[in-house]
Structures are given as structure tokens and as C-alpha cells.
Motif scaffolding. Structure first.
Motif, PDB file in Angstrom:
ATOM      1  N   LEU A 131       0.840  -1.194   0.000  1.00  0.00           N
ATOM      2  CA  LEU A 131       0.000   0.000   0.000  1.00  0.00           C
ATOM      3  C   LEU A 131       0.875   1.243   0.000  1.00  0.00           C
ATOM      4  N   ILE A 132       0.516   2.205  -0.838  1.00  0.00           N
ATOM      5  CA  ILE A 132       1.016   3.569  -0.700  1.00  0.00           C
ATOM      6  C   ILE A 132      -0.204   4.452  -0.518  1.00  0.00           C
ATOM      7  N   VAL A 133      -0.218   5.214   0.580  1.00  0.00           N
ATOM      8  CA  VAL A 133      -1.344   6.110   0.837  1.00  0.00           C
ATOM      9  C   VAL A 133      -0.838   7.541   0.882  1.00  0.00           C
ATOM     10  N   GLU A 134      -1.424   8.375   0.050  1.00  0.00           N
ATOM     11  CA  GLU A 134      -1.087   9.803  -0.022  1.00  0.00           C
ATOM     12  C   GLU A 134      -1.888  10.551   1.034  1.00  0.00           C
ATOM     13  N   ALA A 135      -1.198  11.393   1.810  1.00  0.00           N
ATOM     14  CA  ALA A 135      -1.852  12.116   2.903  1.00  0.00           C
ATOM     15  C   ALA A 135      -1.321  13.539   2.993  1.00  0.00           C
ATOM     16  N   VAL A 136      -1.349  14.251   1.865  1.00  0.00           N
ATOM     17  CA  VAL A 136      -0.893  15.639   1.845  1.00  0.00           C
ATOM     18  C   VAL A 136      -2.112  16.562   1.860  1.00  0.00           C
ATOM     19  N   ILE A 137      -1.871  17.862   1.757  1.00  0.00           N
ATOM     20  CA  ILE A 137      -2.949  18.835   1.856  1.00  0.00           C
ATOM     21  C   ILE A 137      -3.935  18.692   0.700  1.00  0.00           C
ATOM     22  N   GLU A 138      -5.118  19.269   0.875  1.00  0.00           N
ATOM     23  CA  GLU A 138      -6.188  19.138  -0.117  1.00  0.00           C
ATOM     24  C   GLU A 138      -5.938  20.064  -1.312  1.00  0.00           C
ATOM     25  N   ASP A 139      -5.022  19.644  -2.154  1.00  0.00           N
ATOM     26  CA  ASP A 139      -4.672  20.392  -3.361  1.00  0.00           C
ATOM     27  C   ASP A 139      -4.673  19.394  -4.522  1.00  0.00           C
ATOM     28  N   VAL A 140      -5.570  19.586  -5.463  1.00  0.00           N
ATOM     29  CA  VAL A 140      -5.774  18.603  -6.527  1.00  0.00           C
ATOM     30  C   VAL A 140      -4.499  18.358  -7.322  1.00  0.00           C
ATOM     31  N   GLN A 141      -3.866  19.421  -7.794  1.00  0.00           N
ATOM     32  CA  GLN A 141      -2.690  19.256  -8.639  1.00  0.00           C
ATOM     33  C   GLN A 141      -1.536  18.608  -7.885  1.00  0.00           C
ATOM     34  N   LEU A 142      -1.348  19.003  -6.634  1.00  0.00           N
ATOM     35  CA  LEU A 142      -0.291  18.396  -5.828  1.00  0.00           C
ATOM     36  C   LEU A 142      -0.543  16.904  -5.644  1.00  0.00           C
ATOM     37  N   LYS A 143      -1.769  16.567  -5.292  1.00  0.00           N
ATOM     38  CA  LYS A 143      -2.103  15.157  -5.092  1.00  0.00           C
ATOM     39  C   LYS A 143      -1.926  14.366  -6.387  1.00  0.00           C
TER      40      LYS A 143
END
Length: 353
Positions: A148-160
Motif C-alpha cells: 500500500l502507498i497512501v497519499e496524505a498531503v494537503i487538499e490540493d488537486v494538482q499536488l495530489k
């Protein structure tokens, strides 16, 4: 062979079989993290196992076979790392540079140590658990084929989207986002294998909350959802399976109540403590929406409300009071003040905002 693992509820006979097979194939229970083949009714199964049973054997003797990477070492990333590590997974935290990732690992170790002191984690397991939490400076440093890789950064569409594309190149079994409001299908734009992508929305504090809101995208496969369901069980949590829509179920409902509560304060309907008391005692909420907003972070509330307003319209429009408080740095508990004074570590009513 197909990659994966099974969560096994162990009988005494199976317990002995597992110990015998692991000792035979590795030389000692607890070494390594490679798949092994077990034969069940003449069917060969490649098994990465978290042997989960009351009174089986300590984590120090269990095979830590789930390998997880968490991208983002903020509050949620630390919580997710804590929950996986506490249940026996090997966890790597990735942030913008190695120093920042190492700080996140140190904070994770602190939360695990606190959990052991409070009896939430077996103190005898603590050294083994924290030794399985590591830092990495970049996604490119991750092993190929993590479970599993889970992304947990800020709510920014392009960044995610950029992070998810880089993560997909590491070929994980499951790729997930911890987004609390952004459409999974929107985030999947540009992924070559969207069938392996889904939302896994955890709640703060992750080590104490028992829900994972699992978001099914249009392309998410049943196999991916089955694997995530096993992961949720591995964590001792429960899932709510939601079809993709901005805000999903929890944020869409929670933010709507939260912004309306802020609007009531703004209009002078009642003080924050009275609004929270009304919802806690009248509707059985564990805490009122304004105190919850302070815990989540009023900046986070504003960002999610703004995003949902762009999708659903006026009913999610952020109140001016919320915008003003965020602009003034009154973000809730993390800044020391929001709708309550948190400087003592606990919520104290304010005389005025």
C-alpha cells in the motif's frame, strides 16, 4: 502468482501449522517479509500474513509482512503511520526532504510510546514496533511493489495528482488517497492503472478512531476493494464504502453542519459553547461541531467548504467569520485558539471571539 495476503483467524491447530511452516521456510518465526506458499486443500496460495488472533504470539514473533508507505508527515500521515505500525506493518514516511520525514517519524515514535504508556500498546512490543517505522526523502526511494502507498498531503488537486503519478510508478498493490473531499475520479486522472486506486479517508486521531471511509472510484476494481477491506480489518477498524462524489459522506455531512454552526455564531444566534452543548446533549454528538472544527483545524474546514461550495453551491459557502478567523491565524487547537482557547491543552470557553 498474484500478490496479496490473507488475514487469518487462527485455531490452535492452524497456529501450530503456521509456526511450523514459517520456521521451516525462514529458519525462525519473524524473519524476513517475503511471500511463502501454503497449501490449503491442494491449492497453493502465496500468503503475506498478519496472523491475527487473540492470544496467539507477540508482535515480536509475528511476520511483519505488510509494507506501507505514507506520503506526507503531517497530523494525518503520522496517525496513519502509527495505526499501521502498531498493528505490525513496516511503514515508511515520505516528506519533502529527509529531515522533515525524520521529524515525522520521531513524532510517530512519540505517539506510539504514549500509547504503550497508556496501555493501548503492549510495552514489550514497543521496540519492535518503532524499529519498523522509517523515513524516506522521496517517493523514488520506495521499494517497488509495496502492499500500500497512501497519499496524505494537503487538499490540493494538482499536488495530489503529481504525487499519485509518482507513487504509481513504484507499482504498489494498492494506491490510495486520504483526501477528505476531492473526487477520487478527478485524482485518478492521468493514472495508468486506476483500477488499483481508491480513497482511504482516515479520521483524526487515527489511533483512536475506528472508521475508514473507503471511496470507490468509477474504475476501482472489486479486487482492490477486497484488498482494502482486508487492510481495514488488519488495522482493527471498520469501513464505510462510499461511491465517489465530492465530500463523500462524512465530509459532506460534517462540513454542512459545521459551517451552519459557524454561521449561527456569526449571526449571534448562540455562543459556541451553547451550540455545542445543544448538539452533544440533544443529538448525542460526542462533541459539538464547533469544538470538532477546532480539532480538525479551521483552515482545513475552510478549504473543504470552499471546495464543496464550488461543486454544490451556496449551501456550503464558507461564512465570513470562518474566513476572518483563518486569516487571523485562529485555526483551532493547533494554533492555540479557535472557537475555544486550547493553550492549556484542553478546550476552555472564550469570553469573546
Amino acid at each position: 502468482m498474484q500478490r496479496g495476503w490473507v488475514v487469518v483467524r487462527v485455531t490452535q491447530d492452524l497456529r501450530q501449522l503456521v509456526r511450523t511452516e514459517l520456521a521451516r521456510s525462514t529458519g525462525a518465526v519473524g524473519e524476513g517479509c517475503e511471500p511463502h506458499v501454503f497449501h490449503v486443500q491442494n491449492v497453493a496460495l502465496p500468503v503475506m500474513v498478519r496472523y491475527w488472533s487473540p492470544a496467539m504470539f507477540p508482535i515480536s514473533e509475528q511476520r511483519r509482512c505488510m509494507r506501507v508507505a505514507v506520503i506526507g508527515g503531517g497530523t494525518m500521515g503520522i496517525g496513519i503511520a502509527h495505526r499501521f505500525a502498531a498493528n505490525g506493518a513496516s511503514v515508511i514516511v515520505v516528506d519533502v526532504d529527509l529531515a522533515t520525514a525524520q521529524t515525522a517519524v520521531s513524532r510517530t515514535v512519540e505517539t506510539l510510546t504514549t500509547a504503550a504508556a497508556r496501555g493501548k500498546l503492549n510495552p514489550d512490543d514497543l521496540d519492535g514496533v518503532v524499529s519498523n517505522v522509517h523515513a524516506a526523502a522521496s517517493i523514488e526511494d520506495l521499494d517497488i511493489g509495496l502492499e500500500l502507498i497512501v497519499e496524505a498531503v494537503i487538499e490540493d488537486v494538482q499536488l495530489k495528482q503529481s504525487i499519485l503519478a509518482a507513487c504509481e510508478a513504484r507499482d504498489p498493490v494498492v494506491l490510495a488517497s486520504n483526501t477528505s473531499s476531492i473526487s477520487i475520479d478527478e485524482l485518478a486522472t492521468g493514472l495508468s492503472s486506476p483500477e488499483r486506486f481508491a480513497g482511504m479517508h482516515f479520521f483524526n486521531p487515527v489511533w483512536a478512531m475506528h472508521l475508514v471511509e473507503v471511496i470507490r472510484g468509477a474504475a476501482t476494481s472489486d479486487a482492490t476493494l477486497d484488498t482494502i477491506a482486508s487492510m481495514v480489518e488488519f488495522l482493527g477498524m471498520e469501513q464505510a464504502l462510499i461511491n465517489d462524489a465530492p465530500g463523500f459522506a462524512t465530509s459532506r455531512l460534517g462540513v454542512l453542519v459545521g459551517v451552519e454552526a459557524i454561521r449561527m455564531v456569526e449571526e449571534g444566534v448562540a455562543a459556541p459553547t451553547d451550540i455545542d452543548r445543544a448538539m452533544a446533549l440533544g443529538y448525542g454528538y460526542p462533541m459539538g461541531p464547533l469544538m470538532l472544527g477546532d480539532l480538525v483545524g479551521l483552515d482545513v474546514r475552510l478549504k473543504i467548504a470552499s471546495h464543496l461550495a464550488s461543486v454544490y453551491g451556496e449551501r456550503f459557502r464558507p461564512p465570513e467569520l470562518l474566513k476572518t478567523m483563518v486569516a487571523e491565524g485562529k485555526l483551532g487547537k493547533k494554533s492555540g485558539v479557535g472557537f475555544y482557547d486550547w493553550t492549556s491543552g484542553s478546550a476552555v470557553p472564550l469570553q469573546e471571539l
